[in-house]
Design an enzyme around this catalytic site. Structure first.
Site, mmCIF file in Angstrom:
data_model
loop_
_atom_site.group_PDB
_atom_site.id
_atom_site.type_symbol
_atom_site.label_atom_id
_atom_site.label_comp_id
_atom_site.label_asym_id
_atom_site.label_seq_id
_atom_site.Cartn_x
_atom_site.Cartn_y
_atom_site.Cartn_z
ATOM 1 N N GLY A 20 0.848 -1.204 0.000
ATOM 2 C CA GLY A 20 0.000 0.000 0.000
ATOM 3 C C GLY A 20 0.876 1.243 0.000
ATOM 4 O O GLY A 20 0.506 2.285 0.545
ATOM 5 N N THR A 22 1.650 3.353 -2.211
ATOM 6 C CA THR A 22 1.275 4.581 -2.933
ATOM 7 C C THR A 22 0.024 5.199 -2.298
ATOM 8 O O THR A 22 -0.534 6.150 -2.825
ATOM 9 C CB THR A 22 0.988 4.265 -4.418
ATOM 10 O OG1 THR A 22 0.044 3.187 -4.458
ATOM 11 C CG2 THR A 22 2.256 3.855 -5.153
ATOM 12 N N GLY A 23 -0.411 4.647 -1.189
ATOM 13 C CA GLY A 23 -1.663 5.116 -0.572
ATOM 14 C C GLY A 23 -1.472 6.331 0.322
ATOM 15 O O GLY A 23 -0.355 6.774 0.615
ATOM 16 N N LEU A 25 -2.204 6.662 3.539
ATOM 17 C CA LEU A 25 -1.626 6.431 4.868
ATOM 18 C C LEU A 25 -0.101 6.449 4.798
ATOM 19 O O LEU A 25 0.569 7.052 5.631
ATOM 20 C CB LEU A 25 -2.109 5.092 5.423
ATOM 21 C CG LEU A 25 -1.598 4.818 6.831
ATOM 22 C CD1 LEU A 25 -2.408 5.617 7.859
ATOM 23 C CD2 LEU A 25 -1.652 3.341 7.178
ATOM 24 N N LYS A 161 -6.531 -1.145 10.752
ATOM 25 C CA LYS A 161 -7.954 -1.370 10.857
ATOM 26 C C LYS A 161 -8.598 -1.021 9.518
ATOM 27 O O LYS A 161 -7.956 -0.304 8.746
ATOM 28 C CB LYS A 161 -8.572 -0.542 11.976
ATOM 29 C CG LYS A 161 -8.460 0.969 11.764
ATOM 30 C CD LYS A 161 -9.245 1.716 12.790
ATOM 31 C CE LYS A 161 -10.654 2.004 12.367
ATOM 32 N NZ LYS A 161 -10.814 3.113 11.445
ATOM 33 N N ASP A 190 -4.140 0.290 16.347
ATOM 34 C CA ASP A 190 -5.209 1.234 16.627
ATOM 35 C C ASP A 190 -4.448 2.517 16.916
ATOM 36 O O ASP A 190 -3.835 2.654 17.975
ATOM 37 C CB ASP A 190 -6.016 0.802 17.861
ATOM 38 C CG ASP A 190 -7.159 1.775 18.131
ATOM 39 O OD1 ASP A 190 -6.916 2.994 18.042
ATOM 40 O OD2 ASP A 190 -8.276 1.332 18.411
ATOM 41 N N HIS A 191 -4.445 3.426 15.950
ATOM 42 C CA HIS A 191 -3.486 4.539 16.080
ATOM 43 C C HIS A 191 -3.760 5.427 17.301
ATOM 44 O O HIS A 191 -2.881 6.142 17.756
ATOM 45 C CB HIS A 191 -3.378 5.344 14.779
ATOM 46 C CG HIS A 191 -4.504 6.307 14.543
ATOM 47 N ND1 HIS A 191 -5.718 5.932 14.046
ATOM 48 C CD2 HIS A 191 -4.588 7.637 14.740
ATOM 49 C CE1 HIS A 191 -6.501 6.990 13.948
ATOM 50 N NE2 HIS A 191 -5.839 8.046 14.367
ATOM 51 N N LYS A 195 -1.209 7.595 20.552
ATOM 52 C CA LYS A 195 -1.255 9.025 20.897
ATOM 53 C C LYS A 195 -0.695 9.233 22.301
ATOM 54 O O LYS A 195 -1.040 8.501 23.227
ATOM 55 C CB LYS A 195 -2.689 9.560 20.802
ATOM 56 C CG LYS A 195 -3.190 9.595 19.361
ATOM 57 C CD LYS A 195 -4.530 10.288 19.265
ATOM 58 C CE LYS A 195 -5.116 10.105 17.874
ATOM 59 N NZ LYS A 195 -5.198 11.306 17.078
ATOM 60 N N ASP A 248 -16.352 2.358 12.535
ATOM 61 C CA ASP A 248 -15.137 3.103 12.174
ATOM 62 C C ASP A 248 -14.406 3.632 13.411
ATOM 63 O O ASP A 248 -13.181 3.672 13.437
ATOM 64 C CB ASP A 248 -15.546 4.266 11.246
ATOM 65 C CG ASP A 248 -14.348 5.029 10.714
ATOM 66 O OD1 ASP A 248 -13.404 4.378 10.230
ATOM 67 O OD2 ASP A 248 -14.348 6.281 10.788
ATOM 68 N N HIS A 253 -11.120 2.818 18.501
ATOM 69 C CA HIS A 253 -10.553 3.925 19.281
ATOM 70 C C HIS A 253 -11.329 4.185 20.579
ATOM 71 O O HIS A 253 -10.776 4.370 21.648
ATOM 72 C CB HIS A 253 -10.541 5.225 18.469
ATOM 73 C CG HIS A 253 -9.997 5.061 17.083
ATOM 74 N ND1 HIS A 253 -8.944 4.235 16.802
ATOM 75 C CD2 HIS A 253 -10.337 5.626 15.902
ATOM 76 C CE1 HIS A 253 -8.675 4.291 15.507
ATOM 77 N NE2 HIS A 253 -9.509 5.124 14.935
ATOM 78 N N LYS A 359 -12.792 19.782 15.964
ATOM 79 C CA LYS A 359 -12.015 18.538 15.921
ATOM 80 C C LYS A 359 -11.368 18.395 17.299
ATOM 81 O O LYS A 359 -10.473 19.173 17.663
ATOM 82 C CB LYS A 359 -10.946 18.656 14.834
ATOM 83 C CG LYS A 359 -9.821 17.645 14.915
ATOM 84 C CD LYS A 359 -10.219 16.303 14.339
ATOM 85 C CE LYS A 359 -9.103 15.276 14.477
ATOM 86 N NZ LYS A 359 -9.586 13.909 14.365
HETATM 87 C C1 BG6 Z 1 -9.663 6.657 11.633
HETATM 88 C C2 BG6 Z 1 -11.030 6.673 11.038
HETATM 89 O O1 BG6 Z 1 -9.417 5.431 12.269
HETATM 90 O O2 BG6 Z 1 -9.531 7.714 12.574
HETATM 91 C C3 BG6 Z 1 -11.334 8.014 10.405
HETATM 92 O O3 BG6 Z 1 -11.134 5.654 10.057
HETATM 93 C C4 BG6 Z 1 -11.079 9.142 11.369
HETATM 94 O O4 BG6 Z 1 -12.678 8.067 9.934
HETATM 95 C C5 BG6 Z 1 -9.709 9.009 12.009
HETATM 96 O O5 BG6 Z 1 -11.166 10.365 10.660
HETATM 97 C C6 BG6 Z 1 -9.525 10.024 13.123
HETATM 98 O O6 BG6 Z 1 -8.205 9.975 13.568
HETATM 99 P P1 BG6 Z 1 -7.522 11.239 14.255
HETATM 100 O O7 BG6 Z 1 -6.182 10.768 14.669
HETATM 101 O O8 BG6 Z 1 -7.491 12.309 13.205
HETATM 102 O O9 BG6 Z 1 -8.400 11.646 15.384
#
Ligand code: BG6
Length: 518
Positions: A20, A22-23, A25, A161, A190-191, A195, A248, A253, A359
């Site tokens: 992946g 060229t994607g 992420l 994920k 799970d990013h 954090k 999602d 998360h 956000k």
């Molecule tokens: C991803 C979701 O796992 O997390 C996205 O698939 C979402 O829809 C993103 O926008 C949010 O991540 P962060 O780090 O910007 O809060």
């Protein structure tokens, strides 16, 4: 893993085989993260990256793409003509490969071996699959058949994920992968767990005598977790319309943050001990007696057309690649309970949504009020104490307490003790992906999700999804740029609580009076 062993692994280095490549992420997160690790000396010179994707591309084009992504997204900026950049770029190779082309894996192995010889790497291989999950199983099998797992050294699989769509599909996926990799070799990302402030939750809890004794149902009234986003579905309509906010964000998360807040202190600071504690929380999550209870405790919404900062925003159903009659939720809120001794009776309110006004990711711990029969509480109508974890975009911790208004005759006002980590000059916090990639190279799986966590989370989410599929719980529209359906306020209102304002929330929305910072 001992420090000595960690050091040994670092000096042996590794080849990252990145599917992946060229994607989005890869360009936004992965290349910048690898660059930061390199700049900070966390990767030895013994590393190499093979970018794999279907698109034909020369090695030079690939390196130039990597450069541009780093230039745009990384914490450290490179200059294309710098000797340091040139040295870094030499570690990158590219292979155009269709993941189903079994023959092609032999070529991939050959390139990997060349890089190992060139950079003196002892056979450690980290396979990073930034791919659609339906490809995970076949890629894992093809890696094995192509001889990529025959090298001396470790073989680790890092996967993104979504891990499945429900428990059944996740189980199937897991079984396919497990035919090739052991659980200890699988790093499920799970990013949010990468954090800084999510990791800090445990430190604040377990390293402070003033919080842990209060961390229970005797002193905490409720927990509020908000993951709000201003963006819509952007160009991900195809994926998102199939997934929705519950799958999602809610399955992963959000539940992960619940586990971090609710878990017991592990006996040892070892990955399995920590993950065991998180699993216990997921096991203690109260299920739903039936669809009626889902309708009562869960809110689902979808954004309609609206306005944000003066700009018109279209409705979700008008977005690209979204079914015009879509019933997919872009907002999810729920009242959860962790049925164990510590948390019995304490509601955990969670909410997430797209096209909300700010956000923000924040956790608010609301403490119980001082008893009303105490004269001060009675005469002043005191607000409860709050401990707030600001996860992003602001990072910090924030404590609301009551104190005497300066110069007054005993008037009590709420004040804030505010530690803003991201406001400190000179703190350049590592991105979540830097931490996670670094941990994967060290073999530290603490901040990756183990299969039993994933399975329990799906089991919980499936019970909501199946109630929705049976028509329980109305899909409520909310205008883009608002805080979601009012029903989410009622979830708290019926218990005598309300959502505390989060950072980025407009003044006019703020329920709490402005505080005097200390
Ligand atoms: C991803 C979701 O796992 O997390 C996205 O698939 C979402 O829809 C993103 O926008 C949010 O991540 P962060 O780090 O910007 O809060």
């Amino acid at each position: 893993m001992s420090e000595v062993k960690k050091e040994a692994v670092r000096s042996e280095g590794a080849v990252f085989i990145l599917f992946g490549a060229t994607g989005d992420l890869a360009s936004r997160k992965l290349f910048p993260a690898i660059y930061s690790l390199y700049r900070e000396g966390k990767l030895s010179d013994k590393f190499a990256v093979v970018g794999v994707a279907r698109r034909p591309k020369t090695r030079e084009q690939f390196r130039s793409d990597v450069f541009h992504s780093i230039h745009e997204f990384a914490r450290y900026k490179g200059v294309e003509t710098d000797p340091e950049w040139i040295r870094f770029a030499e570690h990158f190779e590219y292979l155009s490969l269709d993941t189903n082309d079994t023959e092609g894996y032999g070529r991939l192995n050959a390139i990997t071996q060349e890089l190992e010889a060139k950079f003196d790497i002892a056979g450690n291989r980290l396979f990073y699959l930034a791919l659609a999950p339906n490809l995970f199983g076949s890629v894992a099998h093809n890696l094995k058949a192509g001889g990529l797992l025959d090298s001396l050294g470790y073989h680790r699989l890092v996967i993104e994920k979504p891990f499945g769509f429900d428990l059944a599909s996740a189980t199937e996926l897991n079984e396919e992968i497990r035919q090739v990799f052991h659980e200890e070799e699988i790093f499920r990302i799970d990013h949010y767990l990468g954090k800084e402030m999510v990791q800090n939750i445990n430190v604040i809890r377990f390293a402070n005598a003033m919080f842990e004794p209060l961390w229970n149902n005797k002193h905490i009234a409720n927990i509020q977790i908000t993951l709000s986003e201003t963006v819509g579905v952007e160009d991900r309509g195809g994926y998102y319309d199939h997934s929705g906010a519950l799958r999602d964000m809610g399955q992963n998360h959000m539940l992960q943050m619940v586990t971090m807040i609710a878990m017991e202190a592990p006996g040892r600071l070892l990955p399995e001990d920590i993950r065991d504690e998180k699993v216990k929380v997921l096991r203690a999550l109260r299920g739903f007696a039936g669809p009626e209870e889902v309708a009562k405790r869960v809110v689902r919404g979808q954004y309609a057309a609206g306005e944000m900062k003066g700009a018109k925003k279209k409705a979700y159903r008008e977005e690209d690649k979204v079914n015009p009659d879509s019933e997919t939720e872009t907002y999810y809120a729920a009242k959860l309970f962790v049925d164990n001794f510590r948390w019995a009776g304490v509601p955990f309110y969670v909410r997430t949504g797209k096209r909300l006004p700010a956000k923000t990711t924040e956790v608010v711990v609301e403490f119980k009020k001082i008893p009303d029969n105490v004269y001060l509480a009675k005469s002043q109508n005191l607000l409860p104490n709050l401990l707030v974890f600001r996860v992003s975009p602001l990072e910090g911790i924030y404590l609301k307490i009551n104190a005497m208004q300066p110069g007054s005759e005993g008037t009590v006002i709420p004040i804030a003790m505010d530690f803003c980590q991201s406001c400190q000059v000179g703190i350049n916090t590592p991105e979540a992906y830097e931490r996670l990639i670094y941990d994967a190279t060290r073999g530290d799986s603490t901040h990756f999700t183990r299969w039993d966590e994933v399975a329990l989370a799906w089991q919980f989410v499936d019970s909501i999804a199946s109630a929705w599929a049976q028509g329980s719980g109305e899909l409520l529209p909310y205008p883009a740029g608002t805080w979601g359906p009012e029903a989410a306020d009622r979830l708290l209102g019926e218990d005598g609580f309300h959502w505390w304002p989060v950072s980025g929330q407009e003044e006019s929305d703020v329920i709490w009076v402005a505080a005097t910072p200390m």
